[in-house]
Design an enzyme around this catalytic site. Structure first.
Site, PDB file in Angstrom:
ATOM      1  N   ASP A  40     -12.097 -20.506  25.962  1.00  0.00           N
ATOM      2  CA  ASP A  40     -12.836 -19.782  24.931  1.00  0.00           C
ATOM      3  C   ASP A  40     -13.298 -18.429  25.461  1.00  0.00           C
ATOM      4  OD1 ASP A  40     -12.586 -22.042  23.388  1.00  0.00           O
ATOM      5  OD2 ASP A  40     -14.580 -22.805  23.861  1.00  0.00           O
ATOM      6  N   LYS A  41     -13.529 -17.518  24.559  1.00  0.00           N
ATOM      7  CA  LYS A  41     -13.981 -16.169  24.944  1.00  0.00           C
ATOM      8  C   LYS A  41     -15.157 -16.228  25.908  1.00  0.00           C
ATOM      9  CE  LYS A  41     -16.217 -12.066  23.025  1.00  0.00           C
ATOM     10  NZ  LYS A  41     -16.772 -11.419  21.815  1.00  0.00           N
TER      11      LYS A  41
END
Length: 306
Positions: free
Chosen positions: A139-140
């Protein structure tokens, strides 16, 4: 030009499910996108069009046709990379928190892929122009170790290891509340949230997911844990820890909306990755040290308890 991406017989366990729900759980597309394909006549059951609420029957054969994506030129960008290991077949990166892995509509620059294209002459082309070399994602706002394939042979080998659950993935996180048991596991299916399609959730019709966890340190109101994922579902650790009542600190999607720490995202770090090297056929482990944001949070929590 259409690309046929799925032709399969319906598993017995899925008979009676809505076709849009079934395909959303089987493919890397949202239910809304699957519904759009169905309404456009691009999803066929036994070579006939159906409606999104069609209930699957025994011996149904499903064909899904995906329109080819618009061709987009992804520009190489001189973005510094924290490289843990590199050879002719793979490159292992310590991804910082806040970096998106691959370009997507509305976000075609500043990603890990942009940086890789600048650094590497060759990357695997199996995942197309938007995701060259990308075998798995973080995830970011999750930091840590990632492996990227430099050629198609390496990509296929790594993808097979992931599918067969032969890759070791160890994460560390700080969660809300105090976990009493020293170790445990969460075995609960994960799928799209029935009300909010942008989120994942533990749902009965989800895909099998298993997370093992171990307490590393307890604080007054938080716990520092290690998590090992045996399956690679989207947002798996975040969803599973929230499910047992211990969401990850800083996670405003699955945890508390109001945060007591000034954080830029969830405190989740992919610390260790173990793979069989695609060419050498040797087991190798790569470890990404705890990032500054993670260390500072633990120090801050410890200071408040003195």
């Amino acid at each position: 030009m259409l690309k046929e991406v799925a032709r399969q017989n319906v598993p017995l366990a899925d008979i009676g499910k809505r076709i849009d729900v079934f395909l959303a759980s089987e493919m890397d597309y949202t239910r809304s996108y699957i519904k759009k394909l169905i309404l456009e006549g691009l999803v066929l059951v036994n070579d006939d069009t159906v409606k999104p609420n069609y209930k699957l029957k025994e011996n149904d054969k499903i064909t899904v046709n995906i329109p080819e994506a618009e061709k987009i030129d992804i520009e190489p960008e001189n973005i510094p990379l924290d490289i843990l290991y590199e050879d002719e077949d793979i490159i292992v990166i310590n991804k910082p928190q806040g970096m998106v892995v691959h370009p997507a509509p509305g976000n075609y620059s500043g990603t890990l892929v942009n940086a890789l294209l600048y650094h590497c002459k060759n990357l695997s082309g199996i995942n197309g122009v938007l995701r060259p070399g990308i075998v798995h994602r973080l995830d970011k706002d999750t930091s840590g170790v990632m492996v990227v394939a430099k050629n198609d042979k390496a990509h296929l080998s790594l993808a097979s290891q992931i599918k067969d659950r032969k890759i070791l993935k160890k994460y560390v996180a700080v969660v809300e509340g105090v976990i009493k048991e020293d170790e445990g596991y969460v075995e609960a299916p994960i799928g799209r949230h029935h009300a909010d399609r942008k989120k994942m959730a533990v749902v009965e019709d989800g895909r099998y997911a298993l997370t093992l966890y171990k307490v590393l340190e307890r604080f007054k109101n938080n716990t520092y844990v290690e998590a090992v994922i045996k399956t690679g579902r989207t947002h798996q650790i975040r969803v599973h820890m929230a499910y047992i009542g211990h969401p990850i600190v800083g996670d405003t999607v699955y945890g508390y909306k109001k945060q007591k720490f000034n954080l830029k995202g969830q405190v989740l770090h992919a610390r260790l990755l173990g793979i069989i090297h695609p060419a050498k056929n040797e087991y190798m482990e790569f470890e990404a040290p705890l990032p500054e944001y993670f260390v500072k949070l633990i120090e801050k929590i410890r200071l408040t308890e003195m």
